[in-house]
Enzyme design. Structure first.
Site, PDB file in Angstrom:
ATOM      1  N   SER A 117       0.826  -1.199   0.000  1.00  0.00           N
ATOM      2  CA  SER A 117       0.000   0.000   0.000  1.00  0.00           C
ATOM      3  C   SER A 117       0.868   1.258   0.000  1.00  0.00           C
ATOM      4  O   SER A 117       1.628   1.485  -0.940  1.00  0.00           O
ATOM      5  CB  SER A 117      -0.970  -0.050   1.184  1.00  0.00           C
ATOM      6  OG  SER A 117      -1.976   0.923   1.076  1.00  0.00           O
ATOM      7  N   ASP A 165      -9.396  -5.062  -5.001  1.00  0.00           N
ATOM      8  CA  ASP A 165      -8.871  -4.002  -4.146  1.00  0.00           C
ATOM      9  C   ASP A 165      -9.726  -2.743  -4.278  1.00  0.00           C
ATOM     10  O   ASP A 165      -9.764  -2.121  -5.342  1.00  0.00           O
ATOM     11  CB  ASP A 165      -7.419  -3.699  -4.549  1.00  0.00           C
ATOM     12  CG  ASP A 165      -6.704  -2.804  -3.544  1.00  0.00           C
ATOM     13  OD1 ASP A 165      -7.366  -1.995  -2.873  1.00  0.00           O
ATOM     14  OD2 ASP A 165      -5.469  -2.896  -3.456  1.00  0.00           O
ATOM     15  N   HIS A 197      -7.646  -5.464  -0.662  1.00  0.00           N
ATOM     16  CA  HIS A 197      -6.481  -4.645  -0.303  1.00  0.00           C
ATOM     17  C   HIS A 197      -5.801  -5.297   0.901  1.00  0.00           C
ATOM     18  O   HIS A 197      -6.063  -4.956   2.051  1.00  0.00           O
ATOM     19  CB  HIS A 197      -6.932  -3.223   0.035  1.00  0.00           C
ATOM     20  CG  HIS A 197      -5.811  -2.250   0.165  1.00  0.00           C
ATOM     21  ND1 HIS A 197      -5.078  -1.813  -0.914  1.00  0.00           N
ATOM     22  CD2 HIS A 197      -5.282  -1.626   1.253  1.00  0.00           C
ATOM     23  CE1 HIS A 197      -4.162  -0.958  -0.505  1.00  0.00           C
ATOM     24  NE2 HIS A 197      -4.259  -0.836   0.808  1.00  0.00           N
TER      25      HIS A 197
END
Length: 233
Positions: A117, A165, A197
């Site tokens: 991320s 995601d 995610h």
């Protein structure tokens, strides 16, 4: 072996070091916003198993946020200022990467960055901004803050993303990967179904496969040139 270590850009780190001898590779792992180094432990364990002589360090980001740490502030962050915030964070991060590599006198080609991320954003942008920083990047559920205008020099990029995601949609990374292919980058891009995610085990397994099997195009070219020269001799 897990040992707390210090670095200029990290309050502490989760470290997995070789049982004996000096590390021959360095993996620096970067967590997502609001988490900490412990988030990267599953990836660290997989790397440790595959590369027992490597130093695997999961760093904590320098800024505190509710529930964890972050590499740059997301307070008021939007499409207009995101790239600026990433750029501002890069010098200290780049210095940290070089500091850890120098600790074991490892050349940049033997350094790899693995991020999830926000950590993946930082890793991707770092090798765009700084030549000869790391030889590989593993980017899980990440994105580019700025669309890449050139391929990073002699860096193998491995994009890993979940198709579901909702935070950083995979389509943006696919577009960036296609652009990087056109620019001549050494890159793989894996988008796996039914994953959101997250630093999912299937994504980690795919990353390990890419590390084992991917041969950069430049190495193919060098091998072909060597074979051609040998034939002429």
């Amino acid at each position: 072996m897990n040992t707390p270590l210090l670095a200029p850009f990290a309050s502490r780190a989760v470290a997995m070091l070789p049982d004996k001898g000096v590390p021959d590779l360095l993996f620096l792992l970067l967590h997502g916003a609001g988490a900490d180094a412990a988030q990267m432990r599953p990836l660290a364990q997989a790397l440790r198993a595959q590369y027992p002589q490597a130093a695997v360090l999961a760093l904590n980001a320098p800024l505190t946020v509710d529930g964890g740490q972050q590499w740059y502030s997301l307070d008021g962050c939007n499409d207009d200022n995101h790239a600026e915030r990433v750029t501002a964070a890069l010098p200290a991060f780049i210095a940290t990467v070089r500091s850890w590599a120098a600790q074991w006198e490892l050349p940049w080609q033997q350094v790899a960055l693995g991020g999830f991320s926000q950590g993946a954003v930082l890793a991707l942008e770092a090798v765009q901004a700084e030549a000869q920083l790391a030889g590989r990047v593993l980017a899980f559920a990440g994105a580019y803050a700025t669309p890449p205008a050139q391929a990073p020099h002699e860096v193998s990029l491995h994009i890993l993303h979940g198709q579901l995601d909702p935070v950083l949609p995979h389509q943006d990374q696919v577009t960036a990967a296609r652009r990087l292919v056109q620019l001549g980058a050494d890159i793989t891009a894996d988008v796996l179904p039914d994953i959101g995610h997250e630093l999912h085990p299937e994504l980690i397994e795919r990353a390990m496969h890419q590390l084992r099997s991917f041969l950069p195009a430049r190495m193919w070219k060098e091998a072909m040139q060597a074979a051609k020269e040998q034939k002429l001799d």
